[in-house]
Design an enzyme around this catalytic site. Structure first.
Site, mmCIF file in Angstrom:
data_model
loop_
_atom_site.group_PDB
_atom_site.id
_atom_site.type_symbol
_atom_site.label_atom_id
_atom_site.label_comp_id
_atom_site.label_asym_id
_atom_site.label_seq_id
_atom_site.Cartn_x
_atom_site.Cartn_y
_atom_site.Cartn_z
ATOM 1 N N LYS A 1 0.799 -1.180 0.092
ATOM 2 C CA LYS A 1 -0.076 0.174 0.003
ATOM 3 C C LYS A 1 0.830 1.269 0.096
ATOM 4 C CE LYS A 1 -4.352 -1.981 1.748
ATOM 5 N NZ LYS A 1 -4.931 -2.491 2.842
ATOM 6 N N LYS B 1 -11.851 -5.044 -2.546
ATOM 7 C CA LYS B 1 -12.599 -3.836 -2.466
ATOM 8 C C LYS B 1 -11.414 -2.855 -3.648
ATOM 9 C CE LYS B 1 -14.236 -4.492 1.910
ATOM 10 N NZ LYS B 1 -14.000 -4.380 3.306
ATOM 11 N N LYS C 1 -6.342 -11.445 -5.605
ATOM 12 C CA LYS C 1 -7.378 -11.838 -4.669
ATOM 13 C C LYS C 1 -8.467 -10.747 -4.861
ATOM 14 C CE LYS C 1 -6.486 -8.839 -0.808
ATOM 15 N NZ LYS C 1 -6.642 -8.773 0.674
HETATM 16 P P1 TYM Z 1 -10.807 -6.614 5.387
HETATM 17 O O1 TYM Z 1 -11.894 -5.894 5.742
HETATM 18 O O2 TYM Z 1 -9.666 -6.358 4.253
HETATM 19 O O3 TYM Z 1 -11.415 -8.071 5.066
HETATM 20 C C1 TYM Z 1 -12.468 -9.003 5.984
HETATM 21 C C2 TYM Z 1 -12.246 -10.217 5.973
HETATM 22 O O4 TYM Z 1 -12.350 -10.896 4.797
HETATM 23 C C3 TYM Z 1 -11.201 -11.644 4.393
HETATM 24 N N1 TYM Z 1 -10.711 -11.350 3.016
HETATM 25 C C4 TYM Z 1 -10.661 -12.388 2.148
HETATM 26 N N2 TYM Z 1 -10.768 -13.818 2.437
HETATM 27 C C5 TYM Z 1 -10.675 -14.656 1.368
HETATM 28 N N3 TYM Z 1 -10.418 -14.330 -0.054
HETATM 29 C C6 TYM Z 1 -10.419 -12.722 -0.407
HETATM 30 N N4 TYM Z 1 -10.157 -12.296 -1.712
HETATM 31 C C7 TYM Z 1 -10.768 -11.712 0.727
HETATM 32 N N5 TYM Z 1 -10.763 -10.541 0.949
HETATM 33 C C8 TYM Z 1 -10.719 -10.229 2.293
HETATM 34 C C9 TYM Z 1 -10.008 -11.003 5.119
HETATM 35 O O5 TYM Z 1 -9.074 -12.056 5.249
HETATM 36 C C10 TYM Z 1 -10.562 -10.739 6.385
HETATM 37 O O6 TYM Z 1 -10.749 -11.709 7.368
HETATM 38 N N6 TYM Z 1 -7.268 -5.692 8.960
HETATM 39 C C11 TYM Z 1 -8.586 -6.470 8.660
HETATM 40 C C12 TYM Z 1 -9.585 -6.114 9.437
HETATM 41 C C13 TYM Z 1 -9.266 -6.207 10.978
HETATM 42 C C14 TYM Z 1 -9.380 -7.492 11.632
HETATM 43 C C15 TYM Z 1 -8.934 -7.105 12.974
HETATM 44 C C16 TYM Z 1 -9.299 -8.863 11.409
HETATM 45 C C17 TYM Z 1 -9.014 -5.005 11.779
HETATM 46 N N7 TYM Z 1 -8.803 -5.787 13.296
HETATM 47 C C18 TYM Z 1 -8.615 -7.980 13.939
HETATM 48 C C19 TYM Z 1 -9.068 -9.811 12.333
HETATM 49 C C20 TYM Z 1 -8.923 -9.276 13.556
HETATM 50 C C21 TYM Z 1 -8.996 -6.054 7.226
HETATM 51 O O7 TYM Z 1 -8.606 -5.074 6.591
HETATM 52 O O8 TYM Z 1 -9.750 -6.986 6.773
#
Ligand code: TYM
Length: 328
Positions: free
Chosen positions: A111, A197, A194
């Site tokens: 990023k 968004k 992957k």
């Molecule tokens: P975020 O908002 O990007 O995504 C939310 C969840 O979706 C999963 N994910 C995917 N899994 C499979 N294939 C994909 N293409 C795909 N895209 C997204 C992500 O792995 C995630 O589980 N940093 C985290 C949010 C967060 C968090 C936390 C997660 C903040 N604090 C504490 C766990 C524990 C994030 O940006 O997820």
């Protein structure tokens, strides 16, 4: 007993990558473990945004999660900024997190390379994530594969804090581990990366069957199948075959394998079968989301109660942490 925590950013609509990688597993686990699920709006403000959009998206994300089956009777669903202890613990964790650990996070490297001016929040993002999880003493974190490195860092942070402030042999914080599923990495419709968004290659969970079809129809398939009569290999078709494996019953997956290899089905036939199975799972979710959108007081009540429950746990953790650190 194990505790579960996971979070999702309200930086766009809930898409089927989020759903298959994480949220569907949250729904399955919530009845078996004490679970905390969080719409992480503090994480989402790192990228430029309009306040009105964030307010709307946070709410839509909560509605989508409820519609997908997150049940406040079984778990605690809340919005991160309603529980200020998250950022308070983050500051504390900043003081025991080596800078090098943050700089080597792949998400940060990718990023920051795309930005002219890199904000400190982007670097410190995984420290807030560690605070999210450890505030609730969660040891299991259902996520997709892209979050595994951040969870490694959460373990480093837990270990560093324990080694300074907890007696040897009696760690205060658990070391959280990822809970992955077979659908831990859903490929985007372009087949290159992957589903994400920020890459614009998603199918949103609440899209209508027509909208989904408009995206599936042109999606990439096995390049060997130029004509309908060319035999293919499902393993070379990660988008469509990957989604079949996620949404379709075993008998259909076997049918896809046979008909792809023998050129019995064209790619459009295969996509039509996929659409049917996606609709079977997603239509009830869309219907529930519509109903919830029309009942704002129900959503408010769920989020208010969730914030209150989360805050009680978070305050207790912070009291313990501050007492052990001489901050009381
Ligand atoms: P975020 O908002 O990007 O995504 C939310 C969840 O979706 C999963 N994910 C995917 N899994 C499979 N294939 C994909 N293409 C795909 N895209 C997204 C992500 O792995 C995630 O589980 N940093 C985290 C949010 C967060 C968090 C936390 C997660 C903040 N604090 C504490 C766990 C524990 C994030 O940006 O997820």
């Amino acid at each position: 007993m194990s505790r579960i925590f996971s979070g999702i950013q309200p930086s766009g609509e809930l898409h089927i990558g989020n759903y298959l990688g994480a949220v569907r597993n949250w729904v399955a686990l919530q009845a078996h473990y004490e679970s905390f699920f969080c719409v992480v709006d503090y994480h989402a403000i790192i990228a430029a945004y309009a306040p009105e959009d964030l307010r709307r998206r946070t709410r839509e994300m909560a509605i989508s999660l409820l519609a997908a089956g997150i049940d406040p009777a079984h778990c605690t669903l809340f919005v991160q900024s309603r529980v200020p202890e998250h950022t308070e613990l983050q500051w504390i964790f900043n003081t025991i997190t080596p800078l090098g650990e943050l700089e080597r996070q792949v998400a940060f490297k990718e990023k920051s390379a795309r930005q002219e001016q890199v904000m400190a929040g982007l670097l410190n993002y995984p420290v807030l994530q560690a605070a999210d999880i450890l505030l609730y003493h969660a040891d299991r974190v259902p996520v997709g594969e892209d979050q595994v490195q951040h969870l490694e860092l959460s373990r480093v942070i837990a270990r560093n804090w324990n080694s300074r402030f907890a007696p040897e042999g009696d760690p205060y914080f658990p070391e959280p581990k990822p809970e992955l599923t077979p659908t831990r990495r859903i490929v985007g419709l372009d087949g290159n990366a992957k589903m994400s968004k920020s890459l614009g290659n998603t199918i949103a969970l609440l899209e209508t069957p027509d909208e989904i079809w408009a995206k599936l129809r042109p999606a990439v398939t096995d390049p060997a199948r130029v004509k309908k009569t060319d035999p293919g290999n499902p393993d070379n078709c990660p988008v469509i075959f990957g989604l079949h494996k996620a949404f379709s019953p075993a008998a259909t997956i076997a049918e896809v394998e046979t008909n792809c290899r023998a050129a019995g089905w064209g790619c459009v036939d295969c996509k039509k079968s996929l659409l049917e199975h996606m609709n079977a799972e997603l239509t009830p979710i869309r219907t529930r989301a519509q109903a919830l959108t029309e009942q704002p007081s129900l959503v408010d009540a769920a989020l208010d109660a969730g914030a209150e429950k989360a805050r009680a746990v978070a305050q207790q953790t912070l009291r313990h942490v501050k007492a052990r650190m001489g901050l009381d």
